[in-house]
Each structure stands twice: as C-alpha cells, then as structure tokens.
Scaffold this active site. Structure first.
Site, mmCIF file in Angstrom:
data_model
loop_
_atom_site.group_PDB
_atom_site.id
_atom_site.type_symbol
_atom_site.label_atom_id
_atom_site.label_comp_id
_atom_site.label_asym_id
_atom_site.label_seq_id
_atom_site.Cartn_x
_atom_site.Cartn_y
_atom_site.Cartn_z
ATOM 1 N N CYS A 97 0.758 -1.249 0.124
ATOM 2 C CA CYS A 97 0.104 -0.060 0.057
ATOM 3 C C CYS A 97 0.853 1.128 0.231
ATOM 4 O O CYS A 97 1.504 1.704 -0.995
ATOM 5 C CB CYS A 97 -1.183 -0.141 1.224
ATOM 6 S SG CYS A 97 -2.481 1.150 0.942
ATOM 7 N N HIS B 55 -3.926 -5.300 0.005
ATOM 8 C CA HIS B 55 -3.668 -5.913 1.117
ATOM 9 C C HIS B 55 -3.686 -7.352 1.144
ATOM 10 O O HIS B 55 -4.854 -7.944 1.499
ATOM 11 C CB HIS B 55 -4.488 -5.276 2.383
ATOM 12 C CG HIS B 55 -4.318 -3.771 2.663
ATOM 13 N ND1 HIS B 55 -3.358 -3.608 3.547
ATOM 14 C CD2 HIS B 55 -4.750 -2.545 1.866
ATOM 15 C CE1 HIS B 55 -3.297 -2.307 3.793
ATOM 16 N NE2 HIS B 55 -3.977 -1.721 2.675
ATOM 17 N N GLU C 192 -3.006 -9.400 3.593
ATOM 18 C CA GLU C 192 -2.899 -9.803 4.828
ATOM 19 C C GLU C 192 -4.504 -9.617 5.184
ATOM 20 O O GLU C 192 -4.779 -10.210 6.114
ATOM 21 C CB GLU C 192 -2.253 -9.207 5.898
ATOM 22 C CG GLU C 192 -2.641 -7.674 6.272
ATOM 23 C CD GLU C 192 -2.802 -6.722 5.262
ATOM 24 O OE1 GLU C 192 -3.670 -5.569 5.262
ATOM 25 O OE2 GLU C 192 -2.122 -6.930 4.141
#
Length: 366
Positions: A257, A343, A345
C-alpha cells in the site's frame, strides 16, 4: 439506549451539501476526508486500520454493529477513523465471540458516529464529485460555523499522516527464535501483516517512520518491509530515502500500500490522488506474471501514476486493477524488491493473495 430519542446530526460536505442523520451517542463535531468502504463484513478491522487515519468512513453495508466487537479483531491499538457514517446502526448485537457492543466500543474511544443517513445517496454523490473534506456534527443549528471551520481543514493531498500513526519507539513481534528476522518501517502498519510474517517463521522489529537504514540494519535482518499507512506518499522523504538505499544495495524488500507507493517514488515514479479511491474487500486484480486473477482487499486514495512508468527502465508492472487498469503491483528489475497496492493480509474469505508473503520469504532464503 432508546433509539427514538437519538439526537439529530448532519454530514456536511465542503461543497455545502448536507445529509441528515442521527447521533449514535457521542456529541460534537468531527472533521476529515469523507470516503466509503464497500465491505460487507469486517467493520472493526476497518475502524482500527491506521490507513484510515483522518477519514470519515461511510459504510455501504446497511447494518453496522449487529455482531458487536471482539478484542482480537483489531488492526492497531485503537480506532483510527475520524468518524463513522452509516445507514442502520445496531445497538443490540448477537455473536458468541463478541466481547461487547460496538456502541460501547465507540464510546470508549470517543468516536463520533451518525446513523439513519441515506448512505446510498452519499456514496453516489462522492463517486460523481470525488473525495472531499467533510464534517459530521450534532451542532445542526450552527451550519455556518461548521462551514467556516471546514474551510480550515487541510486537504489529504500533500498531507503527511504516517508520522501521526507510526510507533514512537521500536518494538518486537513474533518469536525471537524464528528462522528469519525482518526490519519493518512503520508508516501505519496493520497488526495482521505482523501476524502473517510471524506465522511464516519471522521475528520482526518494527521501527518508527523516522528510522534510518543504519538503524534498520542494526537488527541484522534477513529482509526489510515497508508498511501501509494513511495520507500522501510524496511528503515521506525519509521513507523514500530508506527504500532507495535498500534497493540500491539489493537487499530483500517488500512493500504494501503506502510502502508500495514509496518504493515507486524512490525509483523515479510519481503518484497521484484518485477521484474516490479503492476501499473494499472484493476488488479484482490480475497478476501479469502468472495470468491469474485475485479477489483482493483494498484501501487507498493514492496510486502510482501509470503514465510515469513509460520510459522507466527500472520498474515493471506486475499487477493491475481490473476495474480501472491502475497499477496494483510492481517489481524492481534486477533487484530483490517487489510491492503491491492492495492488502494480502486482509480478505473476506478468498486467500488469493497470501502467496505474496511466501514470495517474500523465498526472497529472504535467497
């Protein structure tokens, strides 16, 4: 709380547009850039994500609060959004794993939230007009004063918010006897990123955003990580310098990001503010290396300017967003460095992007 006795509240946009609603509990005013997230679940993770610092969050899912909160489902040490705007705030909640109500959680963190807002109309307006500053307030009789205060709120473009959410002191995460050591530069790091690294046998030392490469090297790491975070990447000169030095020395580097944008800038690529950003958990991305598609979680208002990559012989685009063809991933040619705009995760179920952490571990092994 008696739902019928909720106090009137408003959402006032900087262009003067007003949307009416009711206060969830906390009274007063809260300013920030208004944005929206299309995720159907995960509101607690959204509210505690440091990347949302300084933003008023509009949730497009009609029901917020219905499953309460859980102490384990946070991405930082507290709520990071500037305020919440929703359609139906649920004061009762139902889930076995809940540790309390969202109402109490918001009160604990002194967060202003308004409900009964026509969020479909708000989102439609933002999509047409673009992201802009706004205020949510229970001071419905002081609109002119709110307008005057709103004019003083700085624009997100050019704003360094990473320094406001970065750790002030280094800290450790994971098992000190792990196989790999990673130095992470904290620009607003999410806890689940640390969890994903730790479960892949990494011991992480998280450094403040002001740390130098020498300080990061002092941990004697096997690799380096640049985190997500809020605001504009352009003002983050130290992070850009550190990224450039890591790449120049061909050390393993992974960015997510905001970290991804910083890596791009360090290699002569420019970034730009988007019309209204990408925020949700079902964004389609294509991996140009494998040809495979990924359903991804995204949260960003800035992006690498694809036009600036033309003629750049250092950076290769590895992923694109299929909705608008914006840059979703890059790698640095002939260097041990890659990054993504989204993202890996975070996900609502599909684990399409988790391979990126494995890819980073492979780079450490090399």
């Amino acid at each position: 709380m008696n739902y019928k006795n909720l106090k009137k509240a408003i959402l006032l946009l900087e262009d003067g547009t007003i949307f009416e609603g009711k206060s969830v509990g906390i009274e007063g005013s809260s300013f920030g850039e208004v944005c929206y997230n299309t995720g159907m679940t995960g509101y607690q993770e959204i509210f505690t994500d440091p990347s949302y610092s300084g933003q008023l969050m509009v949730t497009t899912n009609a029901h917020i609060g219905n499953y309460g909160v859980n102490d384990d489902e946070v991405e930082s040490n507290g709520i990071k959004i500037a305020g919440l705007i929703c359609r139906n705030f649920s004061f009762p909640y139902s889930r076995d794993r809940s540790s309390g109500s969202l109402e109490a959680y918001l009160e604990k963190h002194n967060l202003l939230a308004i409900t009964d807002v026509d969020t479909r109309a708000v989102v439609s307006y933002i999509r047409d007009k673009g992201a802009m500053n706004a205020v949510i307030s229970t001071e419905v009789d002081n609109v002119e004063s709110l307008k005057a205060q709103l004019k003083e709120v700085p624009n997100m473009e050019g704003l360094d918010l990473a320094s406001t959410v970065s750790t002030k002191e280094p800290y450790f995460y994971g098992d000190e006897n792990a196989s790999y050591k990673v130095s992470a530069l904290d620009l607003g790091i999410k806890t689940n990123i640390l969890r994903n690294l730790a479960k892949r046998d990494c011991y992480i030392k998280v450094f403040p955003n002001t740390a130098s490469l020498e300080e990061l090297k002092g941990f004697n790491p096997d690799g380096y990580f640049l985190s997500n975070g809020p605001g504009d990447p352009e003002p983050l000169k130290n992070a850009q310098k550190v990224a450039g030095e890591i790449i120049e020395q061909n050390l393993p580097l992974f960015g997510i990001c905001l970290g991804h944008q910083v890596i791009g800038i360090s290699q002569g690529v420019s970034t730009k503010k988007m019309h209204n950003g990408h925020r949700g958990i079902n964004h389609p991305v294509k991996n140009l290396i494998t040809g495979k598609g990924e359903i991804t979680s995204q949260n960003h208002g800035f992006v690498i300017d694809r036009a600036s990559l033309e003629g750049n012989d250092k950076v290769e685009v590895t992923h694109i967003h299929l909705n608008d063809n914006t840059v979703a991933g890059i790698r640095i040619k002939d260097k041990n460095c890659f990054s993504v705009q989204y993202h890996p995760e975070a996900n609502p179920g599909p684990h399409d992007s988790s391979y990126l952490f494995d890819q980073f571990i492979d780079s450490l092994k090399k």
